[in-house]
Design a protein around this motif. Structure first.
Motif, PDB file in Angstrom:
ATOM      1  N   ASP A   1      16.798  11.202 -11.729  1.00  0.00           N
ATOM      2  CA  ASP A   1      17.083  10.987 -13.019  1.00  0.00           C
ATOM      3  C   ASP A   1      17.672   9.666 -13.069  1.00  0.00           C
ATOM      4  OD1 ASP A   1      16.018  13.051 -14.258  1.00  0.00           O
ATOM      5  OD2 ASP A   1      17.723  14.221 -14.651  1.00  0.00           O
ATOM      6  N   ASP A   2      18.387   9.289 -12.174  1.00  0.00           N
ATOM      7  CA  ASP A   2      19.140   8.145 -11.916  1.00  0.00           C
ATOM      8  C   ASP A   2      18.166   7.033 -11.634  1.00  0.00           C
ATOM      9  OD1 ASP A   2      21.618   8.887 -12.323  1.00  0.00           O
ATOM     10  OD2 ASP A   2      22.408   9.009 -10.087  1.00  0.00           O
ATOM     11  N   VAL A   3      16.939   7.352 -10.803  1.00  0.00           N
ATOM     12  CA  VAL A   3      15.943   6.292 -10.756  1.00  0.00           C
ATOM     13  C   VAL A   3      15.207   6.223 -11.922  1.00  0.00           C
ATOM     14  CG1 VAL A   3      13.742   6.155  -9.150  1.00  0.00           C
ATOM     15  CG2 VAL A   3      15.661   7.350  -8.177  1.00  0.00           C
ATOM     16  N   PHE A   4      14.774   7.265 -12.693  1.00  0.00           N
ATOM     17  CA  PHE A   4      14.196   7.131 -13.831  1.00  0.00           C
ATOM     18  C   PHE A   4      14.735   6.152 -14.748  1.00  0.00           C
ATOM     19  CE2 PHE A   4      12.239  11.343 -13.030  1.00  0.00           C
ATOM     20  CZ  PHE A   4      11.308  11.215 -12.267  1.00  0.00           C
ATOM     21  N   ALA A   5      16.138   6.357 -14.896  1.00  0.00           N
ATOM     22  CA  ALA A   5      16.898   5.738 -16.116  1.00  0.00           C
ATOM     23  C   ALA A   5      16.962   4.200 -15.566  1.00  0.00           C
ATOM     24  CB  ALA A   5      18.226   6.065 -15.940  1.00  0.00           C
ATOM     25  N   TRP A   6      17.076   3.943 -14.210  1.00  0.00           N
ATOM     26  CA  TRP A   6      17.057   2.401 -13.745  1.00  0.00           C
ATOM     27  C   TRP A   6      15.674   1.827 -14.065  1.00  0.00           C
ATOM     28  CZ3 TRP A   6      15.379  -1.727 -11.086  1.00  0.00           C
ATOM     29  CH2 TRP A   6      16.154  -2.612 -10.902  1.00  0.00           C
ATOM     30  N   ALA A   7      14.791   2.602 -13.709  1.00  0.00           N
ATOM     31  CA  ALA A   7      13.464   2.038 -14.036  1.00  0.00           C
ATOM     32  C   ALA A   7      13.072   1.898 -15.393  1.00  0.00           C
ATOM     33  CB  ALA A   7      12.272   3.112 -13.384  1.00  0.00           C
ATOM     34  N   LYS A   8      13.587   2.406 -16.408  1.00  0.00           N
ATOM     35  CA  LYS A   8      13.711   2.366 -17.815  1.00  0.00           C
ATOM     36  C   LYS A   8      14.269   1.288 -18.278  1.00  0.00           C
ATOM     37  CE  LYS A   8      13.882   4.879 -22.281  1.00  0.00           C
ATOM     38  NZ  LYS A   8      14.177   6.363 -22.724  1.00  0.00           N
ATOM     39  N   ALA A   9      15.484   0.721 -17.828  1.00  0.00           N
ATOM     40  CA  ALA A   9      16.316  -0.197 -18.068  1.00  0.00           C
ATOM     41  C   ALA A   9      15.836  -1.419 -17.718  1.00  0.00           C
ATOM     42  CB  ALA A   9      17.710   0.135 -17.668  1.00  0.00           C
ATOM     43  N   HIS A  10      15.163  -1.421 -16.697  1.00  0.00           N
ATOM     44  CA  HIS A  10      14.645  -2.530 -16.033  1.00  0.00           C
ATOM     45  C   HIS A  10      13.028  -2.638 -15.575  1.00  0.00           C
ATOM     46  CE1 HIS A  10      18.900  -1.992 -14.516  1.00  0.00           C
ATOM     47  NE2 HIS A  10      18.905  -3.353 -14.775  1.00  0.00           N
ATOM     48  N   PRO A  11      12.607  -2.645 -16.752  1.00  0.00           N
ATOM     49  CA  PRO A  11      11.052  -2.301 -16.655  1.00  0.00           C
ATOM     50  C   PRO A  11      10.184  -3.188 -15.525  1.00  0.00           C
ATOM     51  CG  PRO A  11      11.597  -2.550 -18.763  1.00  0.00           C
ATOM     52  CD  PRO A  11      12.923  -3.231 -18.043  1.00  0.00           C
ATOM     53  N   GLY A  12       9.465  -2.508 -14.354  1.00  0.00           N
ATOM     54  CA  GLY A  12       8.695  -3.303 -13.599  1.00  0.00           C
ATOM     55  C   GLY A  12       9.514  -3.713 -12.483  1.00  0.00           C
ATOM     56  N   GLU A  13      10.526  -3.440 -12.580  1.00  0.00           N
ATOM     57  CA  GLU A  13      11.466  -4.138 -11.257  1.00  0.00           C
ATOM     58  C   GLU A  13      11.932  -3.025 -10.009  1.00  0.00           C
ATOM     59  OE1 GLU A  13      15.171  -6.101 -12.752  1.00  0.00           O
ATOM     60  OE2 GLU A  13      13.974  -6.975 -14.413  1.00  0.00           O
ATOM     61  N   LEU A  14      11.649  -1.829 -10.318  1.00  0.00           N
ATOM     62  CA  LEU A  14      12.117  -0.886  -9.491  1.00  0.00           C
ATOM     63  C   LEU A  14      11.295  -0.945  -8.067  1.00  0.00           C
ATOM     64  CD1 LEU A  14      14.020   1.510  -8.540  1.00  0.00           C
ATOM     65  CD2 LEU A  14      11.960   2.839  -9.339  1.00  0.00           C
ATOM     66  N   THR A  15      11.692  -1.354  -7.058  1.00  0.00           N
ATOM     67  CA  THR A  15      10.787  -1.264  -5.784  1.00  0.00           C
ATOM     68  C   THR A  15      10.727  -0.117  -4.912  1.00  0.00           C
ATOM     69  OG1 THR A  15      12.560  -2.299  -4.520  1.00  0.00           O
ATOM     70  CG2 THR A  15      11.053  -3.946  -5.245  1.00  0.00           C
ATOM     71  N   VAL A  16       9.467   0.416  -4.866  1.00  0.00           N
ATOM     72  CA  VAL A  16       9.458   1.749  -4.091  1.00  0.00           C
ATOM     73  C   VAL A  16       8.441   1.877  -2.830  1.00  0.00           C
ATOM     74  CG1 VAL A  16       8.700   4.021  -4.580  1.00  0.00           C
ATOM     75  CG2 VAL A  16       9.730   3.016  -6.638  1.00  0.00           C
ATOM     76  N   SER A  17       8.906   2.220  -1.857  1.00  0.00           N
ATOM     77  CA  SER A  17       8.099   2.041  -0.785  1.00  0.00           C
ATOM     78  C   SER A  17       7.652   3.642  -0.359  1.00  0.00           C
ATOM     79  CB  SER A  17       9.188   1.515   0.483  1.00  0.00           C
ATOM     80  OG  SER A  17       9.880   2.722   0.657  1.00  0.00           O
ATOM     81  N   THR A  18       6.210   3.642   0.020  1.00  0.00           N
ATOM     82  CA  THR A  18       5.659   4.808   0.477  1.00  0.00           C
ATOM     83  C   THR A  18       5.021   4.528   1.982  1.00  0.00           C
ATOM     84  OG1 THR A  18       3.365   4.431  -0.288  1.00  0.00           O
ATOM     85  CG2 THR A  18       5.091   5.332  -1.739  1.00  0.00           C
ATOM     86  N   ASN A  19       4.445   5.659   2.438  1.00  0.00           N
ATOM     87  CA  ASN A  19       3.704   5.508   3.720  1.00  0.00           C
ATOM     88  C   ASN A  19       2.259   4.891   3.443  1.00  0.00           C
ATOM     89  OD1 ASN A  19       3.262   7.993   2.582  1.00  0.00           O
ATOM     90  ND2 ASN A  19       2.757   8.744   4.518  1.00  0.00           N
ATOM     91  N   GLY A  20       2.063   4.484   2.437  1.00  0.00           N
ATOM     92  CA  GLY A  20       0.552   3.949   2.204  1.00  0.00           C
ATOM     93  C   GLY A  20       0.016   4.153   0.774  1.00  0.00           C
ATOM     94  N   VAL A  21      -0.961   3.421   0.465  1.00  0.00           N
ATOM     95  CA  VAL A  21      -1.554   3.565  -0.786  1.00  0.00           C
ATOM     96  C   VAL A  21      -2.490   4.801  -0.802  1.00  0.00           C
ATOM     97  CG1 VAL A  21      -3.562   2.747  -2.371  1.00  0.00           C
ATOM     98  CG2 VAL A  21      -1.776   1.224  -1.218  1.00  0.00           C
ATOM     99  N   GLY A  22      -2.306   5.828  -1.736  1.00  0.00           N
ATOM    100  CA  GLY A  22      -3.363   7.144  -1.890  1.00  0.00           C
ATOM    101  C   GLY A  22      -2.609   8.236  -1.072  1.00  0.00           C
ATOM    102  N   THR A  23      -1.531   7.899  -0.298  1.00  0.00           N
ATOM    103  CA  THR A  23      -0.706   8.918   0.308  1.00  0.00           C
ATOM    104  C   THR A  23      -0.095  10.150  -0.727  1.00  0.00           C
ATOM    105  OG1 THR A  23       1.257   7.679   0.490  1.00  0.00           O
ATOM    106  CG2 THR A  23      -0.322   7.789   2.434  1.00  0.00           C
TER     107      THR A  23
END
Length: 327
Positions: A145-167
């Motif tokens: 929920d903290d992640v959602f709240a931060w993303a809402k307060a800072h639109p388009g600024e949250l950087t999120v890493s994954t192990n690849g597109v479509g994973t």
């Protein structure tokens, strides 16, 4: 004339004798599989959690086969680069591959020249993985929920890493954010170790991946916010699941071994038995446990059925999320 008849009879007898001997010789030749090392392709970088467990499995299976099982890596493209290899390989059992879940998803996301069902021969299912969302140990992000709240307060600024597109991590996180009308900056990585170092050092704010985050979480360098399994993990029992938080998502990305299309049943049976014994070896079970994994065995027939069902299910998910781009 009698001489010709006798000659014909002797020829027929000789042919029959040769045929009688040829059949067992051919059968014996087929039974000698494998007569040389088998190559097992792993679609992830060397040194990662999956690579480590697969190398141990290969070593144990090699003892059963009487031949080495050599692991080769072909990382990138979300774990799908084994498919072109399988397409081009002879269906003789000497080229096999680990088949991860993204292979079932990719054809629904983009146009590819292969089909994960048509172009493979199932051998067996081995295990699944524990996915989770992590943040730096000292981060203010302590819950999902903290992640959602931060993303809402800072639109388009949250950087999120994954192990690849479509994973699986990418698709799951995309679904969570899309439902809430939130945006984020996606930063894909080829390898888990590289990704976890980036998250723990603060280069990216959040990471989603599988079991390779375990050492970082246990050391306190990363904080595990949520896992994707049906139940809480034995290793981190205090960490909630997406399901219990009310998100209605369970994802474990079961994986197994396959060969090229058209492998002989006898060859499949030899590989199946060797890897079944290997996967149940205490050493392999213990290695999986390091990453909070358990065995999820399916034989060749049941694994094939599971792959077909998974392929159909991934199509529905991609269509529901509006991610399909043809193919």
């Amino acid at each position: 004339m009698d001489w010709l008849n006798r000659r014909h009879a002797l020829g027929t007898l000789a042919a029959g004798v040769c045929g009688a001997f040829a059949a067992p010789v051919m059968a014996q030749a087929a039974e000698r599989f494998p007569a040389r090392p088998v190559t097992l392709w792993v679609p992830w970088p060397a040194g990662g959690a999956t690579d480590v467990t697969m190398r141990l499995l290969a070593e144990l299976a090699g003892r059963q086969l009487g031949q080495r099982v050599i692991v080769d890596n072909r990382a990138g493209a979300g774990g799908t680069l084994v498919m072109p290899i399988l397409q081009q390989a002879a269906p003789d059992g000497y080229t096999i591959a680990q088949l991860p879940q993204p292979v079932l998803r990719a054809p629904h996301l983009q146009k590819v020249l292969w089909d994960p069902i048509r172009d493979t021969t199932p051998i067996l299912q081995i295990s699944g993985v524990t996915f989770g969302v992590v943040a730096p140990g000292g981060s203010a992000l302590k819950t999902l929920d903290d992640v959602f709240a931060w993303a809402k307060a800072h639109p388009g600024e949250l950087t999120v890493s994954t192990n690849g597109v479509g994973t699986t991590p990418h698709v799951v996180f995309d679904e969570l954010f899309a439902k809430r009308g939130l945006g984020y900056v996606h930063v894909p990585y080829k390898g888990t170790s590289e990704q976890m170092l980036a998250v723990s050092s603060g280069q990216v704010m959040v990471g989603i991946n599988s079991n390779g985050f375990a050492p970082f979480v246990d050391s306190g360098r990363l904080r595990l916010l949520v896992t994707f399994g049906e139940q809480r993990t034995k290793r981190w029992p205090a960490v909630p699941t997406l399901k219990e938080l009310g998100h209605g998502i369970v994802a474990t990305s079961p994986y197994g071994l396959v060969g090229p299309r058209g492998m002989p049943a006898g060859v499949v049976a030899v590989l199946h038995e060797a890897f079944k014994v290997a996967m149940n070896d205490p050493a392999h079970v213990a290695e999986l446990a390091k990453y909070d994994q358990e065995l999820a065995y399916l034989d060749s027939e049941d694994y094939g059925r599971s792959l077909r069902e998974g392929f159909a299910a991934e199509k529905k998910v991609v269509e529901r999320l509006g991610l399909n781009k043809g193919g």
